[in-house]
Motif scaffolding. Structure first.
Motif, PDB file in Angstrom:
ATOM      1  N   VAL A 128       4.421   7.517  -1.625  1.00  0.00           N
ATOM      2  CA  VAL A 128       4.328   7.620  -3.089  1.00  0.00           C
ATOM      3  C   VAL A 128       4.575   9.055  -3.563  1.00  0.00           C
ATOM      4  O   VAL A 128       3.669   9.796  -3.915  1.00  0.00           O
ATOM      5  CB  VAL A 128       2.987   7.046  -3.623  1.00  0.00           C
ATOM      6  CG1 VAL A 128       2.946   5.536  -3.448  1.00  0.00           C
ATOM      7  CG2 VAL A 128       1.772   7.663  -2.944  1.00  0.00           C
TER       8      VAL A 128
ATOM      9  N   PRO B 212     -13.396   2.399   6.924  1.00  0.00           N
ATOM     10  CA  PRO B 212     -12.960   2.651   5.545  1.00  0.00           C
ATOM     11  C   PRO B 212     -13.256   4.067   5.063  1.00  0.00           C
ATOM     12  O   PRO B 212     -12.715   4.497   4.051  1.00  0.00           O
ATOM     13  CB  PRO B 212     -13.757   1.629   4.732  1.00  0.00           C
ATOM     14  CG  PRO B 212     -14.889   1.213   5.579  1.00  0.00           C
ATOM     15  CD  PRO B 212     -14.491   1.418   6.994  1.00  0.00           C
TER      16      PRO B 212
ATOM     17  N   VAL C 293      -4.419  -5.345  -0.631  1.00  0.00           N
ATOM     18  CA  VAL C 293      -4.077  -3.927  -0.588  1.00  0.00           C
ATOM     19  C   VAL C 293      -4.961  -3.232   0.458  1.00  0.00           C
ATOM     20  O   VAL C 293      -6.163  -3.070   0.252  1.00  0.00           O
ATOM     21  CB  VAL C 293      -4.294  -3.269  -1.971  1.00  0.00           C
ATOM     22  CG1 VAL C 293      -3.891  -1.809  -1.945  1.00  0.00           C
ATOM     23  CG2 VAL C 293      -3.514  -4.009  -3.052  1.00  0.00           C
TER      24      VAL C 293
ATOM     25  N   SER D 186       0.840  -1.196   0.000  1.00  0.00           N
ATOM     26  CA  SER D 186       0.000   0.000   0.000  1.00  0.00           C
ATOM     27  C   SER D 186       0.877   1.250   0.000  1.00  0.00           C
ATOM     28  O   SER D 186       2.076   1.166   0.282  1.00  0.00           O
ATOM     29  CB  SER D 186      -0.940   0.004   1.211  1.00  0.00           C
ATOM     30  OG  SER D 186      -1.977   0.940   0.996  1.00  0.00           O
TER      31      SER D 186
ATOM     32  N   LYS E 205     -15.598  13.265   3.572  1.00  0.00           N
ATOM     33  CA  LYS E 205     -14.500  12.395   3.982  1.00  0.00           C
ATOM     34  C   LYS E 205     -13.380  13.243   4.579  1.00  0.00           C
ATOM     35  O   LYS E 205     -13.074  14.321   4.045  1.00  0.00           O
ATOM     36  CB  LYS E 205     -13.998  11.690   2.707  1.00  0.00           C
ATOM     37  CG  LYS E 205     -12.960  10.650   2.901  1.00  0.00           C
ATOM     38  CD  LYS E 205     -12.342  10.266   1.575  1.00  0.00           C
ATOM     39  CE  LYS E 205     -11.356  11.314   1.095  1.00  0.00           C
ATOM     40  NZ  LYS E 205     -10.507  10.919  -0.033  1.00  0.00           N
TER      41      LYS E 205
END
Ligand code: TYM
Length: 326
Positions: A40, A181, A142, A6, A191
């Protein structure tokens, strides 16, 4: 041993959404899977960050992962750009992805709306690089929040296509969800995210968190303390679900429904319980910041391990696709 992979973007400080939606599962999965966890930074370039800020954020996200319990003895923790094969496999997969599939991505539309002055091609092909991240380690699971569902679906389709065209090479990665989640932000609506400014930062002090909680939305029908509350529609109560024990939560729910307990006190309790989790994370992060050499070592060792795994996958990809011509 099956593998998990991930990534987290270094686009700002980690928040409770990242922690509950992803990091908690990283820590859990590293016990059962060969684990690759990645900062990332290539993905973050799509937002054209200031170079000094990007450098800082890469380190801060790595520190946050370690402070949250990612164990470099168990998991491979590394920075994406330290492993050039991510971009290489990204290109191979770009050539297998129909434009129509990318056109459907809602995150591209959201990001384009957020940065209308910089709608670059990287934003559009972003999910292909994400697919390459996963495929490079031939990961089977993942751990991500549900905002990544569409990207993961695209990844599965792309890898299925690769397997169809070039022969069975990649497992189809499954999404693993945590108990949270989709953590909602302090506005009680969207969110929790860095870009919305509705987040509780993982490194924030207890005081900063309490200040933010004071302004957070609760049950919209409860304007005064004397109004009867509805914990089931209150985002603060939802957050208690992750940080507060069953007994105290039952007391809070009863107190809220009967208007015995006010929102201010309920928020103070949340702040206290949050601090039990965030306090130790903050301390571990501070210790890591004081030992930059140690972080360098961890990331260098992680990059080395990741490059070895990535090189093996690329050997296979080169062979299967005809890129190995000798
Ligand atoms: P990013 O950096 O936006 O978020 C990192 C992780 O945190 C999760 N998350 C949340 N979970 C629950 N509630 C929230 N409010 C919340 N906000 C964020 C995200 O779902 C994610 O798991 N594209 C990815 C990074 C990525 C990646 C990968 C992930 C790049 N390559 C390969 C998995 C595998 C992203 O932008 O996450």
């Amino acid at each position: 041993m099956a593998r998990t992979m991930s990534g987290i973007q270094p686009t700002g400080n980690l928040h409770l959404g990242n922690y509950l939606g992803a990091l908690v599962n990283f820590v859990e999965l590293q016990r059962q899977y060969e684990s690759f966890f990645c900062v990332v930074d290539l993905h973050a370039l799509t937002q054209r960050p200031d170079p000094a800020l990007l450098r800082r954020n890469v380190r801060e996200v790595a520190i946050g992962m370690l402070a949250s319990g990612v164990d470099p003895e168990r998991a491979t923790l590394f920075v994406q750009s330290d492993v050039p094969q991510h971009a290489e496999l990204g290109w191979v997969l770009t050539c297998l992805t129909p434009l129509g599939d990318l056109n459907r991505m809602t995150q591209f539309k959201d990001k384009s709306a957020q940065q209308p002055e910089n709608i670059n091609a990287g934003l559009f092909t972003y999910p292909i690089l994400q697919t390459a991240d996963i495929a490079l380690y031939r990961a089977e699971v993942v751990p991500v929040g549900d905002d990544q569902d569409q990207h993961l679906e695209l990844a599965r389709e792309t890898l299925r296509r690769f397997n169809f065209v070039y022969g069975d090479t990649f497992p189809e990665p499954k999404t693993v969800r945590s108990k949270a989640p989709r953590v909602i932000g302090l506005d009680g609506e969207a969110k929790m995210s860095k870009s919305k400014g509705n987040e509780i930062g993982l490194f924030e002090t207890a005081d900063e968190t309490l200040q933010k909680l004071r302004g957070a939305k609760t049950d919209p029908a409860r304007l005064r303390k004397s109004d009867l509350g509805h914990p089931e529609v209150c985002n603060i109560f939802a957050l208690h679900g992750f940080f507060t024990g069953d007994q105290q939560r039952e007391e809070i729910a009863a107190g809220c429904r009967s208007a015995q307990l006010g929102c201010v006190d309920c928020k103070k309790m949340l702040a206290q319980n949050l601090e039990l989790v965030k306090g130790p994370i903050r301390e571990r992060a501070a210790a890591l910041r004081e030992a930059p050499g140690k972080l360098d070592e961890i990331l260098a060792a992680g990059a080395e391990k990741a490059r070895t795994a990535a090189a093996a996958t690329m050997e296979l990809v080169r062979e299967r696709t005809g890129l190995r011509h000798r």
